[in-house]
Scaffold this motif. Structure first.
Motif, PDB file in Angstrom:
ATOM      1  N   GLY A  74       0.808  -1.218   0.000  1.00  0.00           N
ATOM      2  CA  GLY A  74       0.000   0.000   0.000  1.00  0.00           C
ATOM      3  C   GLY A  74       0.837   1.261   0.000  1.00  0.00           C
ATOM      4  N   VAL A  75       2.045   1.172   0.523  1.00  0.00           N
ATOM      5  CA  VAL A  75       2.938   2.336   0.597  1.00  0.00           C
ATOM      6  C   VAL A  75       3.531   2.668  -0.765  1.00  0.00           C
ATOM      7  CG1 VAL A  75       4.932   3.300   1.849  1.00  0.00           C
ATOM      8  CG2 VAL A  75       3.445   1.668   2.982  1.00  0.00           C
ATOM      9  N   LEU A  76       3.418   1.751  -1.725  1.00  0.00           N
ATOM     10  CA  LEU A  76       3.967   2.006  -3.059  1.00  0.00           C
ATOM     11  C   LEU A  76       3.306   3.199  -3.746  1.00  0.00           C
ATOM     12  CD1 LEU A  76       4.198  -1.708  -4.285  1.00  0.00           C
ATOM     13  CD2 LEU A  76       6.140  -0.167  -3.910  1.00  0.00           C
ATOM     14  N   LYS A  77       2.125   3.572  -3.285  1.00  0.00           N
ATOM     15  CA  LYS A  77       1.436   4.727  -3.877  1.00  0.00           C
ATOM     16  C   LYS A  77       2.011   6.056  -3.384  1.00  0.00           C
ATOM     17  CE  LYS A  77      -3.177   2.642  -4.381  1.00  0.00           C
ATOM     18  NZ  LYS A  77      -4.570   2.710  -3.903  1.00  0.00           N
ATOM     19  N   ASP A  78       2.830   6.008  -2.348  1.00  0.00           N
ATOM     20  CA  ASP A  78       3.293   7.244  -1.709  1.00  0.00           C
ATOM     21  C   ASP A  78       4.765   7.102  -1.349  1.00  0.00           C
ATOM     22  OD1 ASP A  78       3.770   9.479  -0.138  1.00  0.00           O
ATOM     23  OD2 ASP A  78       1.873   9.323   0.959  1.00  0.00           O
ATOM     24  N   ILE A  79       5.635   7.461  -2.290  1.00  0.00           N
ATOM     25  CA  ILE A  79       7.073   7.290  -2.060  1.00  0.00           C
ATOM     26  C   ILE A  79       7.555   8.150  -0.896  1.00  0.00           C
ATOM     27  CG2 ILE A  79       9.380   7.465  -3.069  1.00  0.00           C
ATOM     28  CD1 ILE A  79       8.204   6.939  -5.767  1.00  0.00           C
ATOM     29  N   ASP A  80       6.999   9.345  -0.760  1.00  0.00           N
ATOM     30  CA  ASP A  80       7.421  10.207   0.346  1.00  0.00           C
ATOM     31  C   ASP A  80       7.148   9.536   1.688  1.00  0.00           C
ATOM     32  OD1 ASP A  80       8.269  12.147  -1.411  1.00  0.00           O
ATOM     33  OD2 ASP A  80       6.445  13.370  -1.247  1.00  0.00           O
ATOM     34  N   LEU A  81       5.993   8.890   1.812  1.00  0.00           N
ATOM     35  CA  LEU A  81       5.676   8.170   3.047  1.00  0.00           C
ATOM     36  C   LEU A  81       6.629   6.995   3.222  1.00  0.00           C
ATOM     37  CD1 LEU A  81       3.953   7.518   5.519  1.00  0.00           C
ATOM     38  CD2 LEU A  81       2.367   6.285   3.986  1.00  0.00           C
ATOM     39  N   MET A  82       6.911   6.269   2.163  1.00  0.00           N
ATOM     40  CA  MET A  82       7.845   5.159   2.230  1.00  0.00           C
ATOM     41  C   MET A  82       9.199   5.621   2.777  1.00  0.00           C
ATOM     42  SD  MET A  82       9.245   2.685  -0.856  1.00  0.00           S
ATOM     43  CE  MET A  82       7.659   2.042  -1.341  1.00  0.00           C
ATOM     44  N   VAL A  83       9.654   6.751   2.278  1.00  0.00           N
ATOM     45  CA  VAL A  83      10.939   7.295   2.722  1.00  0.00           C
ATOM     46  C   VAL A  83      10.869   7.691   4.200  1.00  0.00           C
ATOM     47  CG1 VAL A  83      12.573   9.198   2.423  1.00  0.00           C
ATOM     48  CG2 VAL A  83      11.632   8.018   0.405  1.00  0.00           C
ATOM     49  N   ARG A  84       9.778   8.339   4.606  1.00  0.00           N
ATOM     50  CA  ARG A  84       9.655   8.758   6.007  1.00  0.00           C
ATOM     51  C   ARG A  84       9.605   7.554   6.946  1.00  0.00           C
ATOM     52  NH1 ARG A  84       5.637  12.152   3.896  1.00  0.00           N
ATOM     53  NH2 ARG A  84       3.993  11.039   5.046  1.00  0.00           N
ATOM     54  N   LEU A  85       8.852   6.525   6.563  1.00  0.00           N
ATOM     55  CA  LEU A  85       8.773   5.316   7.388  1.00  0.00           C
ATOM     56  C   LEU A  85      10.145   4.657   7.517  1.00  0.00           C
ATOM     57  CD1 LEU A  85       5.488   3.808   5.898  1.00  0.00           C
ATOM     58  CD2 LEU A  85       5.753   4.657   8.239  1.00  0.00           C
ATOM     59  N   THR A  86      10.848   4.586   6.403  1.00  0.00           N
ATOM     60  CA  THR A  86      12.177   3.967   6.402  1.00  0.00           C
ATOM     61  C   THR A  86      13.146   4.773   7.260  1.00  0.00           C
ATOM     62  OG1 THR A  86      11.768   3.105   4.180  1.00  0.00           O
ATOM     63  CG2 THR A  86      14.053   3.134   4.931  1.00  0.00           C
ATOM     64  N   LYS A  87      13.122   6.074   7.101  1.00  0.00           N
ATOM     65  CA  LYS A  87      14.010   6.947   7.874  1.00  0.00           C
ATOM     66  C   LYS A  87      13.752   6.794   9.371  1.00  0.00           C
ATOM     67  CE  LYS A  87      15.741  11.726   7.659  1.00  0.00           C
ATOM     68  NZ  LYS A  87      15.509  12.341   8.971  1.00  0.00           N
ATOM     69  N   ALA A  88      12.467   6.678   9.731  1.00  0.00           N
ATOM     70  CA  ALA A  88      12.112   6.518  11.150  1.00  0.00           C
ATOM     71  C   ALA A  88      12.714   5.236  11.719  1.00  0.00           C
ATOM     72  CB  ALA A  88      10.593   6.515  11.309  1.00  0.00           C
ATOM     73  N   VAL A  89      12.680   4.172  10.936  1.00  0.00           N
ATOM     74  CA  VAL A  89      13.246   2.901  11.401  1.00  0.00           C
ATOM     75  C   VAL A  89      14.761   2.987  11.479  1.00  0.00           C
ATOM     76  CG1 VAL A  89      13.560   0.458  10.827  1.00  0.00           C
ATOM     77  CG2 VAL A  89      11.305   1.514  10.579  1.00  0.00           C
ATOM     78  N   VAL A  90      15.394   3.503  10.440  1.00  0.00           N
ATOM     79  CA  VAL A  90      16.858   3.604  10.408  1.00  0.00           C
ATOM     80  C   VAL A  90      17.369   4.406  11.607  1.00  0.00           C
ATOM     81  CG1 VAL A  90      18.810   4.612   9.148  1.00  0.00           C
ATOM     82  CG2 VAL A  90      17.065   3.306   7.907  1.00  0.00           C
ATOM     83  N   GLU A  91      16.673   5.484  11.921  1.00  0.00           N
ATOM     84  CA  GLU A  91      17.132   6.362  13.000  1.00  0.00           C
ATOM     85  C   GLU A  91      16.835   5.814  14.393  1.00  0.00           C
ATOM     86  OE1 GLU A  91      15.460  10.199  12.148  1.00  0.00           O
ATOM     87  OE2 GLU A  91      16.977  10.630  10.595  1.00  0.00           O
ATOM     88  N   SER A  92      16.018   4.768  14.464  1.00  0.00           N
ATOM     89  CA  SER A  92      15.637   4.245  15.778  1.00  0.00           C
ATOM     90  C   SER A  92      16.427   3.000  16.176  1.00  0.00           C
ATOM     91  CB  SER A  92      14.141   3.908  15.790  1.00  0.00           C
ATOM     92  OG  SER A  92      13.888   2.783  14.964  1.00  0.00           O
ATOM     93  N   THR A  93      17.329   2.531  15.309  1.00  0.00           N
ATOM     94  CA  THR A  93      18.058   1.301  15.613  1.00  0.00           C
ATOM     95  C   THR A  93      19.500   1.392  15.136  1.00  0.00           C
ATOM     96  OG1 THR A  93      18.052  -1.112  15.332  1.00  0.00           O
ATOM     97  CG2 THR A  93      17.360   0.196  13.429  1.00  0.00           C
ATOM     98  N   THR A  94      20.355   0.623  15.801  1.00  0.00           N
ATOM     99  CA  THR A  94      21.751   0.516  15.348  1.00  0.00           C
ATOM    100  C   THR A  94      21.942  -0.692  14.440  1.00  0.00           C
ATOM    101  OG1 THR A  94      22.313  -0.770  17.321  1.00  0.00           O
ATOM    102  CG2 THR A  94      22.628   1.621  17.440  1.00  0.00           C
ATOM    103  N   LEU A  95      20.894  -1.502  14.286  1.00  0.00           N
ATOM    104  CA  LEU A  95      20.976  -2.664  13.402  1.00  0.00           C
ATOM    105  C   LEU A  95      20.895  -2.224  11.944  1.00  0.00           C
ATOM    106  CD1 LEU A  95      18.494  -4.959  15.344  1.00  0.00           C
ATOM    107  CD2 LEU A  95      20.956  -5.372  15.110  1.00  0.00           C
ATOM    108  N   PRO A  96      21.510  -2.988  11.038  1.00  0.00           N
ATOM    109  CA  PRO A  96      21.336  -2.667   9.619  1.00  0.00           C
ATOM    110  C   PRO A  96      19.880  -2.858   9.206  1.00  0.00           C
ATOM    111  CG  PRO A  96      22.547  -4.732   9.876  1.00  0.00           C
ATOM    112  CD  PRO A  96      22.418  -4.139  11.243  1.00  0.00           C
ATOM    113  N   VAL A  97      19.371  -1.917   8.421  1.00  0.00           N
ATOM    114  CA  VAL A  97      17.982  -1.960   7.963  1.00  0.00           C
ATOM    115  C   VAL A  97      17.963  -2.296   6.477  1.00  0.00           C
ATOM    116  CG1 VAL A  97      15.848  -0.635   7.650  1.00  0.00           C
ATOM    117  CG2 VAL A  97      17.241  -0.308   9.720  1.00  0.00           C
ATOM    118  N   THR A  98      17.120  -3.252   6.118  1.00  0.00           N
ATOM    119  CA  THR A  98      16.932  -3.605   4.711  1.00  0.00           C
ATOM    120  C   THR A  98      15.453  -3.439   4.376  1.00  0.00           C
ATOM    121  OG1 THR A  98      16.602  -5.967   5.234  1.00  0.00           O
ATOM    122  CG2 THR A  98      18.851  -5.247   4.759  1.00  0.00           C
ATOM    123  N   VAL A  99      15.150  -3.456   3.075  1.00  0.00           N
ATOM    124  CA  VAL A  99      13.769  -3.283   2.614  1.00  0.00           C
ATOM    125  C   VAL A  99      13.464  -4.335   1.560  1.00  0.00           C
ATOM    126  CG1 VAL A  99      12.252  -1.789   1.217  1.00  0.00           C
ATOM    127  CG2 VAL A  99      13.512  -0.829   3.165  1.00  0.00           C
TER     128      VAL A  99
END
Length: 328
Positions: A115-140
């Protein structure tokens, strides 16, 4: 060697796809035993984790023999995704993965998964939120786009890399395709060949034989392959592909002894992990695939998928071994 943050993988690794109601610890253990290099959990709802939902929490179970292993989360709210990534980190996986690819309506309707494929800006924000909240490597893991008129994977890959993901797996279909038609790997190769892309790019979709795996490896030049449905009831596919890569020859097909052993182990490990009742019921979906192609098997399959007492299922497996070991 392929690296995802601090996680080192062999050249051209074979990944087990995260599959709902399939990629649980017993199934992952079988796939690891038969050559999977990196595995992911079933996808886990960020909202479920925050609510402490029992089913979501149970999906966090990982074991040292699985490593490296990633836990996959999904959701459409930045704060919930960030918090769920922190919860995931407490069980010490090797990777946190975000699902932007699940096409199932109940997920898409919540503005998550594909569902997020319709909104790239949201996809980026969600990803950024995860990346910034963990020290683990994040993949998609994601798809080419919502439909044929909105294939946006080139922009998605660049922008997600820019906010810090360490690898990207692309399923070669749009959400509109679901699992129909043929997966298109050309756009995946285009992402890999983009000079701006430095992270590993893995392809997913339709790999169901060693020949196809080698063909796609050579044709598309990606960093590795993720295998999903072809591994269900057939964990041997990983070592079969590796052997074919190395020798150009096929490993012998699994014998009836191999198939029975896999089914026995799967049931045993499932009961150990989730209890006898659930273990028996939730392993049923795998038996057809474990014994695919064996003639006159219907009677035994029927017993395996209807008996509630594990002793009856094991007895049916013993009979299968006695009856078919000479024939297969």
């Amino acid at each position: 060697m392929i690296r995802i943050g601090d996680v080192a993988l062999p050249d051209f690794p074979l990944l087990l796809a995260p599959m709902e109601d399939v990629s649980d610890p017993p199934f992952r253990r079988l796939c690891k035993q038969h050559g999977a290099d990196l595995m992911y959990s079933e996808f886990i709802s960020s909202e479920g984790l925050i609510r402490d939902a029992m089913k979501s929490k149970q999906k966090l179970d990982i074991f040292d023999y699985e490593r490296p292993v990633g836990i996959q989360i999904f959701g459409g709210d930045e704060e919930a995704m960030a918090l769920s990534a922190k919860i995931v980190a407490t069980v010490n996986p090797d990777i946190v993965d975000i699902n932007f690819g699940c096409p199932v309506k109940k997920v898409v309707c919540k503005g998550a998964g594909a569902g997020v494929l319709k909104d790239i800006d949201l996809m980026v924000r969600l990803t950024k939120a995860v990346v910034e909240s963990t020290t683990l490597p994040v993949t998609v893991k994601t798809r080419l786009g919502w439909d044929d008129n909105s294939i946006n994977i080139d922009e998605v890959a660049e922008r997600l890399q820019d906010v810090g993901i360490k690898a990207l797996t692309i399923h070669g279909r749009t959400r509109a395709q679901m699992y129909k038609g043929e997966a298109d790997w050309e756009p995946i190769a285009r992402v890999k060949n983009n000079p701006r892309i430095t992270m590993p790019i893995f392809g997913n979709g339709d790999i169901d034989s060693p020949e196809k795996a080698l063909e796609y490896k050579n044709k598309y030049g990606l960093d590795g392959i993720m295998i999903g449905r072809a591994a269900i009831g057939y964990p041997w596919i990983f070592n079969e592909i590796k052997h074919y890569f190395a020798t150009g020859e096929h490993l012998p097909a699994p014998t009836i002894e191999d198939r029975v052993e896999a089914a026995r182990n799967h049931l045993t490990w499932a009961m150990d992990w989730k209890g006898e009742r659930l273990g028996v019921v939730e392993t049923r979906r795998h038996y057809t695939n474990y014994f695919k192609g064996i003639p006159h098997f219907k009677e035994y399959r029927q017993r395996m998928v209807t008996k509630d007492d594990p002793a009856d299922v094991f007895a049916a497996l013993d009979e299968v071994l006695d009856k078919f070991s000479v024939q297969v």
